[in-house]
Structures are given as C-alpha cells and as structure tokens.
Design a protein around this motif. Structure first.
Motif, short mmCIF file in Angstrom:
data_model
loop_
_atom_site.label_atom_id
_atom_site.label_comp_id
_atom_site.label_asym_id
_atom_site.label_seq_id
_atom_site.Cartn_x
_atom_site.Cartn_y
_atom_site.Cartn_z
N THR A 15 0.85 -1.19 0.00
CA THR A 15 0.00 0.00 0.00
C THR A 15 0.89 1.23 0.00
N PRO A 16 0.34 2.41 -0.37
CA PRO A 16 1.20 3.60 -0.56
C PRO A 16 1.80 4.13 0.74
N TYR A 17 2.96 4.77 0.60
CA TYR A 17 3.59 5.49 1.71
C TYR A 17 3.22 6.98 1.67
N PRO B 180 2.05 7.04 6.42
CA PRO B 180 0.97 6.32 7.10
C PRO B 180 1.33 5.89 8.52
N GLN B 181 0.41 6.18 9.45
CA GLN B 181 0.55 5.61 10.79
C GLN B 181 0.23 4.11 10.76
N SER B 182 -0.56 3.72 9.79
CA SER B 182 -0.86 2.32 9.49
C SER B 182 -1.55 2.31 8.13
N PRO B 183 -1.63 1.16 7.49
CA PRO B 183 -2.36 1.10 6.21
C PRO B 183 -3.86 0.90 6.41
N GLN B 184 -4.41 1.40 7.51
CA GLN B 184 -5.76 1.06 7.93
C GLN B 184 -6.80 1.21 6.82
N THR B 185 -6.93 2.42 6.27
CA THR B 185 -8.00 2.62 5.28
C THR B 185 -7.73 1.84 4.00
N PHE B 186 -6.47 1.67 3.65
CA PHE B 186 -6.17 0.94 2.41
C PHE B 186 -6.50 -0.53 2.53
N LYS B 187 -6.25 -1.11 3.70
CA LYS B 187 -6.57 -2.54 3.81
C LYS B 187 -8.08 -2.74 3.85
N GLN B 188 -8.82 -1.75 4.38
CA GLN B 188 -10.28 -1.85 4.30
C GLN B 188 -10.74 -1.72 2.85
N VAL C 160 -13.04 -4.12 0.32
CA VAL C 160 -14.09 -3.67 -0.60
C VAL C 160 -13.76 -4.17 -2.01
N GLY C 161 -12.46 -4.21 -2.33
CA GLY C 161 -12.03 -4.67 -3.65
C GLY C 161 -12.07 -6.17 -3.84
N GLY C 162 -12.47 -6.91 -2.79
CA GLY C 162 -12.67 -8.35 -2.93
C GLY C 162 -11.42 -9.20 -2.75
N MET C 163 -10.33 -8.65 -2.17
CA MET C 163 -9.11 -9.44 -2.03
C MET C 163 -9.20 -10.48 -0.91
N ASP C 164 -10.16 -10.32 0.00
CA ASP C 164 -10.57 -11.33 0.97
C ASP C 164 -9.58 -11.55 2.11
N LYS C 165 -8.32 -11.84 1.81
CA LYS C 165 -7.31 -12.02 2.86
C LYS C 165 -6.03 -11.29 2.43
N TYR C 166 -5.71 -10.24 3.17
CA TYR C 166 -4.54 -9.40 2.85
C TYR C 166 -3.56 -9.43 4.01
N PHE C 167 -2.26 -9.37 3.69
CA PHE C 167 -1.28 -9.06 4.72
C PHE C 167 -0.14 -8.27 4.09
N GLN C 168 0.63 -7.62 4.94
CA GLN C 168 1.78 -6.83 4.50
C GLN C 168 2.71 -6.65 5.69
N ILE C 169 3.98 -6.88 5.48
CA ILE C 169 4.99 -6.50 6.48
C ILE C 169 5.45 -5.11 6.07
N VAL C 170 5.03 -4.11 6.85
CA VAL C 170 5.02 -2.74 6.34
C VAL C 170 5.57 -1.76 7.36
N LYS C 171 6.27 -0.74 6.88
CA LYS C 171 6.72 0.36 7.72
C LYS C 171 5.56 1.30 8.05
N CYS C 172 5.50 1.74 9.29
CA CYS C 172 4.51 2.72 9.73
C CYS C 172 5.24 3.85 10.46
N ASP D 221 0.65 -6.46 9.08
CA ASP D 221 -0.68 -5.88 8.94
C ASP D 221 -1.58 -6.87 8.20
N CYS D 222 -2.76 -7.16 8.74
CA CYS D 222 -3.60 -8.21 8.17
C CYS D 222 -5.07 -7.79 8.18
#
Length: 582
Positions: free
Chosen positions: A165-167, A194-202, A206-218, A236-237
């Motif tokens: 997700t974007p920085y 980003p303090q977290s990818p919160q809105t992007f993972k939501q 909505v985009g139908g990816m169903d199960k997402y994760f990311q090891i991500v800098k915050c 982040d999951c």
C-alpha cells in the motif's frame, strides 16, 4: 573469485584442501617468527597462520602490517590445528597462508568489534555499520529475518495475499501526529506518511481481495516513550466475511506456528480476559500472566476504621509479594521510595508482613488488628512468608501505580523468565474514552472500529459504556497485536464520526473516499496488526526492540549515524514553496 568457502565453513574434513577466504581481520597475534590472524565474516572465524619456515619473508612482513578490521583475501592450505579451540566451529583446523591480498585497509575502530564490546550505545549507534559486524547484532538481524519468513510462510498457506500500500497518503487523524511530506508539484499541499495502512486494507476488502497481509513500515510523530521508534514495522492483516472468533483463531494459529518453528515451544492455551477484568486484576490492559500477584481490592475490608488515608480513597488495593516477609525495614523503606518516584507517582505505601507463624506485622498496626489483616491476606491471596503491599488513591492512578510495582517485584524476584511464553487475548475494550482536555470522546482504537452489536443502543444514551468489537494479543506483558471488526456500512461509520465530534463536512473531507467505497458493497471485515519489532524482541528473549532493528533512531528520534533529521538548503525550501519562521 574472492572466496571458495566462508570463514565458518571449514572442518577437519577439509584438511589438505586448498582454499580461498575473504573477510575482516578480527585479531592478530605476532610472535615475530610466527603470526596468527583470526579472519571473520558473518558465518564465523577461521584462524590463519603465517610462519618463517613456510612463508616467504615478504608474506610474513605483510601479515605483521595488518590492522584490526583490514579487509583481506588469502589463499592457503587447510591443516590440523595443534591447539584446538572447542569454542568455535572451525576450531579443529587452521589455514597455512601462501598468498595474502589486502583488499582494503581500515582505521582503528572506535570500539572493539567483539561479542562483548567496550562501546557504549551512543558510540555504537553513531558507527552502526561497525556495530553490525558484531556477532550478537548479526544474530538478531538474522533472527528477525527468520521470524518474518515464518510469518510469510504461515499466512501464505492460509491463502493471504501480500499487497503493498502507498507510503505517500492523505493526512487523517489516527491518534498520533502524522509525519508530513511537502509536494513540490502541488504548491501548499502535503502528503502524510501512514501511521498504518488502515484505510487501504479496508479498501482492499471492498475490492474483494478477501485475505490481505503486509509486512510494512509505519510512522508516528509522537513523543518517544521507552523503547519506541518513530518508524516501526507491522505485520498488517485484514480478512473479509469474518467475525471476531475467526480472527482470533487464525492469529492464535500464527502465534503457535511462530513459537513452534522459532522456539520449539508448543502452546495450546490462549486464555481470554475482558478489558475490565484486566484493569481490575492487573492494573493494565496488557498483563503479564507468567506469574500471579493479582490485585486484591480492599475497600470493603479496609475502610471501616479510623485510617483517613484509606477512608478517603476511591480505591484501596494490594498485592502479595512472594517471600517478601523476609524483607528488612530498610529494604521496605527503599521499596516505598521506589513507588514515590515521579515515574510511578504514589504518595506512599502501606505494608503487611505475613509471618511464617501466622502473625502479622504492618505499618498500620495502630488502626488494624490481626482479624482485619487476615481479611487483607485473604483478599490478596497472601500466604505465610509473603509481603502485602497496599496503595490507595484515585482508581485509575492507583491501578497504574500498583501495576508498575507488580512488574518491578516480578523483575526483582526473577519471575519474568524470557524463555517462558504466556499469551493472552484481551477483549471487550471500551469503544470510546473521554478526554478531559478537549471535553469530548475519542476512539480508544481508531474511528473504524465497530461497536458490539448489542451495545449499539447505548451510543446515544451512554456512549462511555459501549464496548468495541476489538481485541489485543498480549505476550509476556507486551501487546504484540491488536485489531477489531470494522464498521462496513456508511450509516454506522457516519454515526461513529458524529460521536467523535466530526461534522458531516469534516468526515467527508477526511474520509470521503472510504465512505464512498462503503456504498459499493463493502463486505463485513476485520483485521489485526502485529508489531514485528516487539514480537521479534520477545521471541528473542530481549526487552529492547532497537537490538533487532538494523538502523534504529535514538530516544530523540534522531539517526546519529547519518545525522537526520537535518536542515534543507534555501533552494530546496524554495522549490517546495516553504518559508521557515524560526
């Protein structure tokens, strides 16, 4: 090639083999007619030998000119070592050198690059690239890599997809201050990190990816408390079409997998505790349950006498310290001084010694008899030989103070074994918390956390009692993960914004993109984020996350190695349309 083998690879089976090695000079022992050099890379150490009988004079002289941390290449023959070293894997052999090439000379390092170094933390952070050469630091970074790989392996097997997700994002209120980035091409406008990818993972749900994760800098621009970093890493999951139970089961599985694969430990029990119970029993929402010392509330058995301090207190509460009855008066006085420190803030402490013969000795014998103190012992589960420590005052403050004392006593008594692991789910957090300064409610987690469905009716009448559909995973007294079931419909999200003091226009300006997305069929969804830095430190048996970060910041948020943050020159500021008023 620079090397045929690493410096940790050669064994007795390689004797008489010609090899090429490269690495750093760890140590030199010069006897004049013979020179031994310990050559190091991240795989280990190999002893090299140069001697007058087997080495040309020029080669011996070159070896004698070497300094610590010189980068060299050698060619030679593996021989059996006469005085074997059982402390290193290559201790059965050494290499007789026939050719030596100095690849790079080195200044004398500012501290010794050994397991036990003479360098303090400040100097090691300034020369972090040298500190990373030390075996303990390398092992920590390799350990972190192994944990991350196991996380990816487990989640991938569970059909999670890793998505970046974007920085450079929009500034949105999530609790801490944002780090902001000026946009040169959009004058007067800023991105936020980003303090977290919160809105992007939501939005991915909505985009139908169903199960997402990311090891991500915050990133969070907050005043740094102990062992915090302005940039940190999350696992982040997010999952769609799930309830709380689905998420708890999935990430219990991840935690079990990590403990088994990394530590060889199998844990079946993941007890659950409500936020209210955690606060009442342990004084905080991330209790360490490897040991007891549960709180015993004493209002009912301590406020019936003439002791004004207790009678006027909102809460009187104590813990039983195992074996503490043996403490001398001097030791107890030091303990009282400890709780009166500004970092804890207690005004004093009452104590009761539970003697082995069943008698009691307390600092309030004038007000309470043996019968009273017996009820105190029952309330705190104190046994003969224990010391009851009692604090009193405002409920929230005194619970935090006694929690600090509980952890301090556990540390002193050796009850926090780093090789013992006790996970715990804390659930049923309050949805909102009242802020005295702003005189309004704030989200305890974030604005997208769903209320418990059965508490929705309380939002208008008693919002402080509404429970969140939220959960934290605690391990050994540290929150390692936290998340919630999310709001997935526009109406409930708008209602939540209203209770948080957002006007409809403010909510649309900040989160219009998310509210719009909810109108196109958002599935029920929820997730969790683990703090990778903290998780790795706990699994590694250490307290400090900086030990597991390659290039950490100091307590002031500075990188002393590269001297950042730093000033921009006038031309850069002009390009960014920024004027400084200092």
């Amino acid at each position: 090639m620079y090397r045929s083998h690493s410096c940790g690879e050669l064994r007795a089976t390689h004797i008489n083999k010609d090899v090429t090695l490269s690495g750093w000079v760890q140590k030199i022992r010069d006897k004049g007619f013979m020179v031994w050099v310990d050559l190091r890379d991240r795989y280990g150490i190999t002893q090299l030998i140069f001697d007058a009988e087997r080495s040309p004079k020029e080669l011996l002289e070159t070896a004698q000119s070497l300094g610590r941390e010189f980068v060299i290449q050698i060619q030679g023959t593996v021989i059996e070592r006469e005085s074997k070293n059982d402390n290193i894997a290559t201790g059965a052999i050494e290499v007789v050198v026939q050719k030596l090439t100095i690849l790079n000379e080195a200044l004398t390092p500012p501290f010794t690059i050994e397991n036990q170094t003479d360098g303090g933390e400040d100097i090691r952070m300034k020369y972090r690239y040298l500190d990373i050469r030390r075996k303990p630091v390398q092992e920590n970074l390799i350990f972190r890599h192994k944990v991350a790989m196991q996380v990816r392996s487990y989640l991938s097997e569970q059909e999670f997809i890793e998505i970046e997700t974007p920085y450079l994002i929009k500034s949105t209120p999530e609790g801490a201050r944002d780090f902001v980035v000026p946009s040169r091409m959009n004058e007067g406008q800023f991105y936020a990190l980003p303090q977290s990818p919160q809105t992007f993972k939501q939005l991915l749900m909505v985009g139908g990816m169903d199960k997402y994760f990311q090891i991500v800098k915050c990133f969070r621009d907050e005043d740094l408390r102990a062992d915090r970093q302005p940039e940190f890493t999350q696992i982040d999951c997010e999952m769609a079409f799930v309830e709380q139970e689905d998420i708890l089961n999935t990430f219990e599985g991840l935690t079990r997998h990590l403990l088994h694969s990394i530590k060889g430990i199998d844990i079946e029990s993941f007890p659950r505790m409500s936020y209210e119970e955690a606060m009442k029993t342990y004084g905080n929402d991330k209790p360490d349950i490897r040991f007891d010392m549960k709180f015993g509330e004493l209002n009912a058995v301590a406020q019936h006498k003439d002791f004004k301090v207790f009678n006027e207190a909102e809460l009187v509460v104590g813990i039983a310290v195992p074996g503490g009855a043996s403490y001398t008066r001097k030791e107890i006085d030091k303990l009282i001084d400890w709780v009166k420190r500004p970092q804890v803030g207690a005004l004093g402490m009452v104590y009761v010694k539970c003697n082995d013969d069943g008698s009691f000795k307390s600092s309030v014998d004038k007000f309470y008899d043996a019968g009273d103190l017996t009820t105190w012992a029952e309330a705190t589960q104190a046994k003969p030989g224990d010391l009851i420590c009692v604090l009193s005052g405002p409920k929230n403050k005194v619970r935090a103070q006694l929690s600090a004392l509980r952890m301090e006593m556990a540390e002193r008594l050796g009850l926090r074994n780093p090789e013992e692991f006790a996970p715990l789910w804390v659930v049923d957090f309050p949805l909102l918390e009242w802020d005295e300064d702003t005189e309004r409610y704030h989200a305890m987690h974030h604005p997208f956390t769903s209320p418990k469905p059965e508490d929705m009716k309380l939002l208008d009448t008693d919002p402080g009692k509404v429970r969140a559909n939220a959960y934290d995973l605690v391990l050994n007294g540290n929150e390692i993960g936290g998340g919630s079931i999310r709001i997935h419909d526009k109406e409930t999200q708008a209602l939540m914004f209203d209770h948080l003091g957002f006007t409809p226009d403010e909510a649309k300006a900040q989160f219009g993109f998310l509210l719009d997305a909810f109108q196109y069929g958002a599935p029920p969804h929820g997730g969790i984020a683990f703090g990778l830095d903290r998780l790795v430190a706990i699994l590694g048996g250490q307290e400090t996350i900086r030990d597991f970060i390659a290039f950490p910041k100091n307590n002031s948020g500075r990188d002393v190695m590269i001297d950042a943050p730093s000033k921009l020159n006038t031309e850069q500021l002009k390009e960014l349309h920024i004027e400084l008023d200092l």
